[in-house]
Design a protein around this motif. Structure first.
Motif, PDB file in Angstrom:
ATOM      1  N   ALA A  26      50.075  24.103 -27.788  1.00  0.00           N
ATOM      2  CA  ALA A  26      49.083  23.092 -27.328  1.00  0.00           C
ATOM      3  C   ALA A  26      47.809  23.601 -27.853  1.00  0.00           C
TER       4      ALA A  26
ATOM      5  N   THR B  84      42.958  17.238 -29.318  1.00  0.00           N
ATOM      6  CA  THR B  84      43.061  16.954 -27.990  1.00  0.00           C
ATOM      7  C   THR B  84      42.243  18.055 -27.128  1.00  0.00           C
TER       8      THR B  84
ATOM      9  N   LEU C 149      44.425  17.312 -20.711  1.00  0.00           N
ATOM     10  CA  LEU C 149      45.638  17.940 -20.247  1.00  0.00           C
ATOM     11  C   LEU C 149      45.258  18.079 -18.612  1.00  0.00           C
TER      12      LEU C 149
ATOM     13  N   ASP D 203      47.849  24.156 -15.398  1.00  0.00           N
ATOM     14  CA  ASP D 203      48.613  23.756 -16.444  1.00  0.00           C
ATOM     15  C   ASP D 203      50.111  24.108 -16.166  1.00  0.00           C
TER      16      ASP D 203
ATOM     17  N   TYR E 219      50.907  20.561 -21.166  1.00  0.00           N
ATOM     18  CA  TYR E 219      50.791  20.171 -22.694  1.00  0.00           C
ATOM     19  C   TYR E 219      52.296  19.536 -23.085  1.00  0.00           C
TER      20      TYR E 219
END
Length: 380
Positions: free
Chosen positions: A148, A157, A162, A205, A287
């Protein structure tokens, strides 16, 4: 005669953080549910398979507990999510070849109250791990975090990208009564405020740790007599160079396993990414959803952040992803619950989370740089 393999039955237990039951009890309950859903008898099961990390009941134990007759084929694969779709595909081939008529596949685990996959120090320190563990690079979240970070540096990103994945999965779970996180909504502010686990990945995440079980029954289309069967259109397994784990020799940390299998997967089904109505992607981490969207060809490389931020992965978007809430918000049953969701979507039985006109689904499973995938289709 051509045999078309189908998923004819699905069963599951409740998902929780503390089941208070053995994995054998969980496996048997899910198996009986799948057998009933397929409208067959226990005696009809002549093959059983599972994949695991030394944390479940064996096929022979489950067969004994169910009281099946003799088995013509059995498989117990030690491996992670990478084996998920490959095992289902192999079972489909077993049915197509006539080696078995009704294959039961299950995954049962006490992933929260029993053996926890993410525990630091539970894996072997032999081989390549001996060079990684001293630097704190030993668990799946740390592998995903490194990838990631590289994607962020290379393509811009952001954590908000995310977060769009995490928030969407949680929103989906609010329409799924079976989801562990049903009744626990989450905002982008909640996501951004959660504690770090392995930068740039934070708590939200990461997928859930879950107790529970899911089972499916695979048979031939001619033998499927109950609820609408779901055809197994194609499957593929792929791995790239240095595929044990993405460390310093891996060619591109921003890519994942789909680049090694996508061509054969779509070609065998006679479709392309644009034909997929719903994607049930193995979302162990936010991710890895983003990377798979790019590497399966749903958008150009480096643009998945913008893609997910646009709302494209919501149930009403151009590529609905994990309407059940996925591993991030429904539960982590090593990905087999996402297969169950794909079946529900293609049967048209997903109630409030139903994707309109869902006829083709892509399902994935991985261990980062190696993995497998299925394309499933409605029989209608």
């Amino acid at each position: 005669m051509t045999v078309t393999p189908v998923i004819a039955g699905v069963g599951r237990t409740a998902f929780s953080r503390r089941s208070g039951r053995t994995v054998l009890e969980l496996a048997t309950e899910a198996a009986l549910g799948a057998i009933a859903d397929a409208a067959i008898a226990v005696d009809d099961i002549d093959a059983i398979a599972t994949y695991h990390d030394n944390d479940t009941a064996s096929p022979s134990e489950v067969a004994s507990d169910l009281g099946t007759g003799p088995l013509t084929w059995s498989q117990s694969v030690v491996g992670g999510g990478s084996e998920l779709c490959a095992l289902i595909g192999t079972a489909a081939d077993v049915v197509a070849d006539g080696r078995a008529s009704h294959v039961l596949i299950y995954r049962a685990m006490n992933g929260a109250s029993g053996i926890r996959m993410g525990d630091y120090g539970t894996g072997s320190a032999a081989g390549y791990r001996q060079f990684m563990a001293p630097y704190g690079y030993a668990t799946p979240v740390e592998v995903a975090a490194m990838a990631a970070a590289r994607h962020m540096a290379q393509y811009g990103t952001t954590r908000e990208h995310l977060g769009a994945i995490a928030v969407t999965m949680r929103e989906n779970a609010q329409r799924n009564p079976a989801a562990v996180m049903n009744g626990r909504p989450m905002t982008m502010d909640d996501y951004l405020a959660c504690r770090p686990i392995a930068e740039p990945l934070h708590l939200l995440d990461c997928c859930l740790e879950t107790d529970g079980a899911v089972a499916i029954v695979i048979t031939s289309a001619t033998d499927a007599t109950a609820r609408p069967a779901v055809e197994i259109r194609s499957w593929a397994y792929g791995a790239g160079p240095h595929s044990v784990v993405p460390y310093e020799k891996y060619p591109d940390l921003t890519t994942m396993f789909p680049i090694w299998l996508r061509e054969q997967l779509f070609e065998r089904a006679g479709v392309g990414p644009a034909d997929i109505d719903v994607a049930c992607l193995y979302d162990a981490f936010t991710y890895t959803v983003l990377s798979q969207i790019e590497d399966f060809g749903f958008c150009d490389k480096g643009l998945a952040g913008e893609f997910v931020g646009s709302g494209a992965i919501a149930t009403g978007g151009s590529l609905p992803v994990n309407p059940n809430g996925g591993l991030l918000s429904e539960g982590y049953i090593h990905g087999l619950n996402n297969v169950a969701e794909a079946v529900a979507q293609l049967r048209g039985s997903a109630a409030d989370r139903q994707v309109p006109d869902a006829h083709l689904a892509l399902v994935s499973g991985y261990s980062f740089s190696r993995g497998s995938a299925l394309i499933l289709g409605s029989a209608a």
